[in-house]
Scaffold this motif. Sequence first.
Motif, short mmCIF file in Angstrom:
data_model
loop_
_atom_site.label_atom_id
_atom_site.label_comp_id
_atom_site.label_asym_id
_atom_site.label_seq_id
_atom_site.Cartn_x
_atom_site.Cartn_y
_atom_site.Cartn_z
N THR A 117 5.65 0.67 17.60
CA THR A 117 5.93 2.09 17.43
C THR A 117 6.77 2.26 16.18
O THR A 117 7.84 1.65 16.06
N SER A 118 6.28 3.04 15.23
CA SER A 118 6.94 3.13 13.94
C SER A 118 6.24 4.19 13.10
O SER A 118 5.25 4.78 13.51
N VAL A 119 6.79 4.42 11.92
CA VAL A 119 6.10 5.22 10.92
C VAL A 119 5.57 4.25 9.86
O VAL A 119 6.33 3.44 9.33
N TYR A 120 4.28 4.36 9.57
CA TYR A 120 3.61 3.45 8.65
C TYR A 120 3.30 4.17 7.34
O TYR A 120 2.71 5.25 7.33
N PHE A 121 3.72 3.54 6.26
CA PHE A 121 3.48 4.10 4.94
C PHE A 121 2.58 3.17 4.13
O PHE A 121 2.78 1.96 4.12
N CYS A 122 1.65 3.77 3.44
CA CYS A 122 0.83 3.07 2.47
C CYS A 122 1.39 3.38 1.08
O CYS A 122 1.90 4.46 0.83
N ALA A 123 1.30 2.40 0.19
CA ALA A 123 1.73 2.60 -1.19
C ALA A 123 0.71 2.00 -2.14
O ALA A 123 -0.05 1.10 -1.75
N ILE A 124 0.71 2.50 -3.37
CA ILE A 124 -0.19 1.96 -4.39
C ILE A 124 0.59 1.73 -5.68
O ILE A 124 1.62 2.38 -5.92
N SER A 125 0.10 0.81 -6.49
CA SER A 125 0.67 0.66 -7.83
C SER A 125 -0.43 0.18 -8.76
O SER A 125 -1.40 -0.45 -8.34
N GLU A 126 -0.24 0.45 -10.02
CA GLU A 126 -1.31 0.23 -10.99
C GLU A 126 -1.15 -1.07 -11.75
O GLU A 126 -2.11 -1.82 -11.93
N ARG A 127 0.06 -1.30 -12.21
CA ARG A 127 0.23 -2.40 -13.15
C ARG A 127 0.51 -3.70 -12.46
O ARG A 127 0.86 -3.74 -11.30
#
Lengths: 114, 111
Positions: free
Chosen positions: A86-96
């Motif tokens: 049970t949690s809050v899930y975050f997705c992240a992106i990066s380019e370099r």
Amino acid sequence: DAGITQSPRHKVTETGTPVTLRCHQTENHRYMYWYRQDPGHGLRLIHYSYGVKDTDKGEVSDGYSVSRSKTEDFLLTLESATSSQTSVYFCAISERTDPYNEQFFGPGTRLTVL
Amino acid sequence: GIQVEQSPPDLILQEGANSTLRCNFSDSVNNLQWFHQNPWGQLINLFYIPSGTKQNGRLSATTVATERYSLLYISSSQTTDSGVYFCAVKISSGSARQLTFGSGTQLTVLP
């Protein structure tokens, strides 16, 4: 704003059931990440991807698997959900590539495991 | 692993006041970001600042990498500045790719 969406945004499920969270990006960024956020712990990395079919574990990977079959999609799967997930899930992106990889975060998915 | 400590943990201000948030880290880093998490849970990028000083409106940040700390300055605070401010870093050595987050500073700006 970076084009990152997460689905579902909220989910309630029962212990022992499988759950898949989806992260979708429209930025064509190479790197994608899954974090979880819990009170008192900030955000912690679960898994990340550095290209299609290329993934690696993060700090808290036990009980989670990921897949990336397309640049734009990164899936997080809980094979058999437990209450500790049970949690809050975050997705992240990066380019370099490292080290200049500023990360941008999606809106989050709130998961409750009963 | 690297330790990231943020201070103060909680801060209550009157609208219009200035504040300084601090982030200390225990190892050399090549990536440092400041985020604002608003009351709706959204993480907003404020600064990408592994070294030097940047300014964006009422906010500015300074990172002294050799002394292993970063400061976030908020001037003339507004109620919309309320939320949690996170510092996140990535170490220079090894192959670690993750950002390590501090526990955040909870800012409340009163009208």
